[in-house]
Design a protein around this motif. Structure first.
Motif, PDB file in Angstrom:
ATOM      1  N   LEU A   1      -4.418  11.213   4.623  1.00  0.00           N
ATOM      2  CA  LEU A   1      -4.438   9.777   4.336  1.00  0.00           C
ATOM      3  C   LEU A   1      -5.774   9.155   4.717  1.00  0.00           C
ATOM      4  N   LEU A   2      -6.307   9.594   5.826  1.00  0.00           N
ATOM      5  CA  LEU A   2      -7.504   8.951   6.360  1.00  0.00           C
ATOM      6  C   LEU A   2      -8.787   9.493   5.750  1.00  0.00           C
ATOM      7  N   ASP A   3      -8.654  10.323   4.709  1.00  0.00           N
ATOM      8  CA  ASP A   3      -9.826  10.600   3.864  1.00  0.00           C
ATOM      9  C   ASP A   3     -10.372   9.295   3.301  1.00  0.00           C
ATOM     10  N   ASP A   4      -9.468   8.329   3.112  1.00  0.00           N
ATOM     11  CA  ASP A   4      -9.851   6.983   2.693  1.00  0.00           C
ATOM     12  C   ASP A   4      -9.881   6.104   3.935  1.00  0.00           C
ATOM     13  N   PRO A   5     -11.052   5.788   4.461  1.00  0.00           N
ATOM     14  CA  PRO A   5     -11.125   5.037   5.724  1.00  0.00           C
ATOM     15  C   PRO A   5     -10.563   3.633   5.638  1.00  0.00           C
ATOM     16  N   ALA A   6     -10.360   3.115   4.432  1.00  0.00           N
ATOM     17  CA  ALA A   6      -9.823   1.764   4.279  1.00  0.00           C
ATOM     18  C   ALA A   6      -8.306   1.757   4.095  1.00  0.00           C
ATOM     19  N   HIS A   7      -7.671   2.940   4.141  1.00  0.00           N
ATOM     20  CA  HIS A   7      -6.246   3.027   3.842  1.00  0.00           C
ATOM     21  C   HIS A   7      -5.401   2.300   4.883  1.00  0.00           C
ATOM     22  N   MET A   8      -4.569   1.362   4.437  1.00  0.00           N
ATOM     23  CA  MET A   8      -3.557   0.686   5.263  1.00  0.00           C
ATOM     24  C   MET A   8      -4.142   0.066   6.534  1.00  0.00           C
ATOM     25  N   LEU A   9      -5.277  -0.599   6.398  1.00  0.00           N
ATOM     26  CA  LEU A   9      -5.882  -1.236   7.561  1.00  0.00           C
ATOM     27  C   LEU A   9      -5.131  -2.512   7.919  1.00  0.00           C
ATOM     28  N   ASP A  10      -4.890  -2.692   9.209  1.00  0.00           N
ATOM     29  CA  ASP A  10      -4.238  -3.894   9.693  1.00  0.00           C
ATOM     30  C   ASP A  10      -5.008  -5.128   9.216  1.00  0.00           C
ATOM     31  N   GLY A  11      -4.281  -6.099   8.708  1.00  0.00           N
ATOM     32  CA  GLY A  11      -4.906  -7.324   8.246  1.00  0.00           C
ATOM     33  C   GLY A  11      -5.317  -7.332   6.792  1.00  0.00           C
ATOM     34  N   THR A  12      -5.114  -6.222   6.091  1.00  0.00           N
ATOM     35  CA  THR A  12      -5.464  -6.155   4.673  1.00  0.00           C
ATOM     36  C   THR A  12      -4.208  -6.312   3.822  1.00  0.00           C
ATOM     37  N   PRO A  13      -4.369  -6.645   2.538  1.00  0.00           N
ATOM     38  CA  PRO A  13      -3.190  -6.827   1.674  1.00  0.00           C
ATOM     39  C   PRO A  13      -2.300  -5.582   1.575  1.00  0.00           C
ATOM     40  N   ALA A  14      -2.867  -4.392   1.754  1.00  0.00           N
ATOM     41  CA  ALA A  14      -2.081  -3.165   1.599  1.00  0.00           C
ATOM     42  C   ALA A  14      -0.928  -3.075   2.585  1.00  0.00           C
TER      43      ALA A  14
ATOM     44  N   ASP B   1       3.866   8.932  -7.189  1.00  0.00           N
ATOM     45  CA  ASP B   1       5.139   9.644  -7.336  1.00  0.00           C
ATOM     46  C   ASP B   1       6.263   8.923  -6.587  1.00  0.00           C
ATOM     47  N   LEU B   2       5.935   8.355  -5.436  1.00  0.00           N
ATOM     48  CA  LEU B   2       6.943   7.622  -4.675  1.00  0.00           C
ATOM     49  C   LEU B   2       7.314   6.320  -5.383  1.00  0.00           C
ATOM     50  N   VAL B   3       6.332   5.670  -5.976  1.00  0.00           N
ATOM     51  CA  VAL B   3       6.616   4.464  -6.755  1.00  0.00           C
ATOM     52  C   VAL B   3       7.549   4.790  -7.918  1.00  0.00           C
ATOM     53  N   THR B   4       7.283   5.904  -8.598  1.00  0.00           N
ATOM     54  CA  THR B   4       8.158   6.325  -9.701  1.00  0.00           C
ATOM     55  C   THR B   4       9.564   6.605  -9.211  1.00  0.00           C
ATOM     56  N   ALA B   5       9.673   7.279  -8.060  1.00  0.00           N
ATOM     57  CA  ALA B   5      10.996   7.563  -7.495  1.00  0.00           C
ATOM     58  C   ALA B   5      11.741   6.276  -7.179  1.00  0.00           C
ATOM     59  N   CYS B   6      11.025   5.286  -6.660  1.00  0.00           N
ATOM     60  CA  CYS B   6      11.652   3.993  -6.367  1.00  0.00           C
ATOM     61  C   CYS B   6      12.140   3.315  -7.641  1.00  0.00           C
TER      62      CYS B   6
ATOM     63  N   GLY C   1       0.794  -1.225   0.000  1.00  0.00           N
ATOM     64  CA  GLY C   1       0.000   0.000   0.000  1.00  0.00           C
ATOM     65  C   GLY C   1       0.823   1.270   0.000  1.00  0.00           C
ATOM     66  N   VAL C   2       2.148   1.134   0.080  1.00  0.00           N
ATOM     67  CA  VAL C   2       3.034   2.303   0.061  1.00  0.00           C
ATOM     68  C   VAL C   2       3.759   2.395  -1.282  1.00  0.00           C
ATOM     69  N   VAL C   3       4.439   1.320  -1.680  1.00  0.00           N
ATOM     70  CA  VAL C   3       5.213   1.352  -2.931  1.00  0.00           C
ATOM     71  C   VAL C   3       4.888   0.177  -3.844  1.00  0.00           C
ATOM     72  N   GLY C   4       3.798  -0.512  -3.588  1.00  0.00           N
ATOM     73  CA  GLY C   4       3.451  -1.674  -4.385  1.00  0.00           C
ATOM     74  C   GLY C   4       2.196  -1.501  -5.205  1.00  0.00           C
ATOM     75  N   ASP C   5       1.528  -2.611  -5.476  1.00  0.00           N
ATOM     76  CA  ASP C   5       0.385  -2.608  -6.382  1.00  0.00           C
ATOM     77  C   ASP C   5      -0.860  -1.959  -5.803  1.00  0.00           C
ATOM     78  N   LEU C   6      -0.870  -1.665  -4.491  1.00  0.00           N
ATOM     79  CA  LEU C   6      -2.042  -1.055  -3.853  1.00  0.00           C
ATOM     80  C   LEU C   6      -1.739   0.351  -3.349  1.00  0.00           C
ATOM     81  N   THR C   7      -0.734   0.987  -3.910  1.00  0.00           N
ATOM     82  CA  THR C   7      -0.279   2.281  -3.410  1.00  0.00           C
ATOM     83  C   THR C   7      -1.256   3.418  -3.705  1.00  0.00           C
ATOM     84  N   ARG C   8      -1.184   4.436  -2.868  1.00  0.00           N
ATOM     85  CA  ARG C   8      -1.817   5.727  -3.144  1.00  0.00           C
ATOM     86  C   ARG C   8      -0.771   6.785  -3.447  1.00  0.00           C
ATOM     87  N   PHE C   9       0.478   6.368  -3.640  1.00  0.00           N
ATOM     88  CA  PHE C   9       1.590   7.299  -3.794  1.00  0.00           C
ATOM     89  C   PHE C   9       2.345   7.022  -5.093  1.00  0.00           C
TER      90      PHE C   9
END
Length: 201
Positions: free
Chosen positions: A77-90, A24-29, A14-22
């Protein structure tokens, strides 16, 4: 004799992978080859018997354990209530960086891996006195990791081509003007070569 551990900062789907919201950071990586360089460092570390600890971030669905209103970035970040929830693939570590023998230190609050976690005690229980930092980001997580580690008495090395931030000019500036004051800087290839040479002695 000094013992080292590798700390992998937020290399999560959810940070730099297939479920990211970022994106620009993925591009930088990608521009810095952060994922393959990190993979090379981790492979060499495991071969040398050096512990690998994935420092991950998550939120509970009820937000318990997280301060969510004290920082503009977290509020956004928490505008999306499902963002980076514990136990999820992200929140999973990128599959190409995971190994069954690795450790994980998860936090529910803040931007750096030591405060409010058992990371320091985990490292001390392993006899670790030096840490190698890889991952994201040079905007927040990596400087926070380096500063906290130095304050706790660890010697820090940052792998310059296994970290990223945005924009690229700012990331380079952080490496030069902030990280250089806190940590030794090296490249993935240089570190891998050093560990292999030490193993061959």
């Amino acid at each position: 004799m000094e013992r080292t551990a590798v700390l992998v900062m937020e290399m999560q789907r959810g940070v730099v992978g297939d479920l990211t919201r970022f994106p620009d950071l993925v591009t930088a990586c990608r521009l810095r080859d952060v994922v393959p360089n990190t993979a090379a460092v981790l492979e060499a570390a495991r071969a040398a018997g050096i512990p690998v600890v994935h420092c991950t971030a998550a939120f509970r669905a009820d937000r318990a354990g997280s301060h969510t209103a004290n920082c503009p970035f977290i509020v956004s970040l928490l505008d999306d209530p499902a963002h980076m929830l514990d136990g999820t693939p992200a929140v999973e570590v990128l599959p190409e960086l995971r190994h069954p023998g690795d450790l994980e230190s998860r936090r529910l609050h803040g931007f750096s891996p030591f405060t409010g976690t058992s990371l320091d005690m985990t490292l001390r229980s392993l006899g670790v006195s030096a840490v190698v930092a890889v991952g994201v980001s040079l905007n927040l997580g990596i400087p926070g990791l380096a500063l906290e580690a130095v304050n706790l008495g660890y010697r820090v090395t940052v792998v310059t081509d296994a970290v990223a931030g945005v924009p690229e000019e700012y990331a380079r500036s952080v490496l030069r003007h902030t990280i250089s004051l806190l940590a030794t800087r090296t490249t993935a290839a240089g570190l891998v070569e050093r560990w292999k040479a030490e193993a061959d002695r």
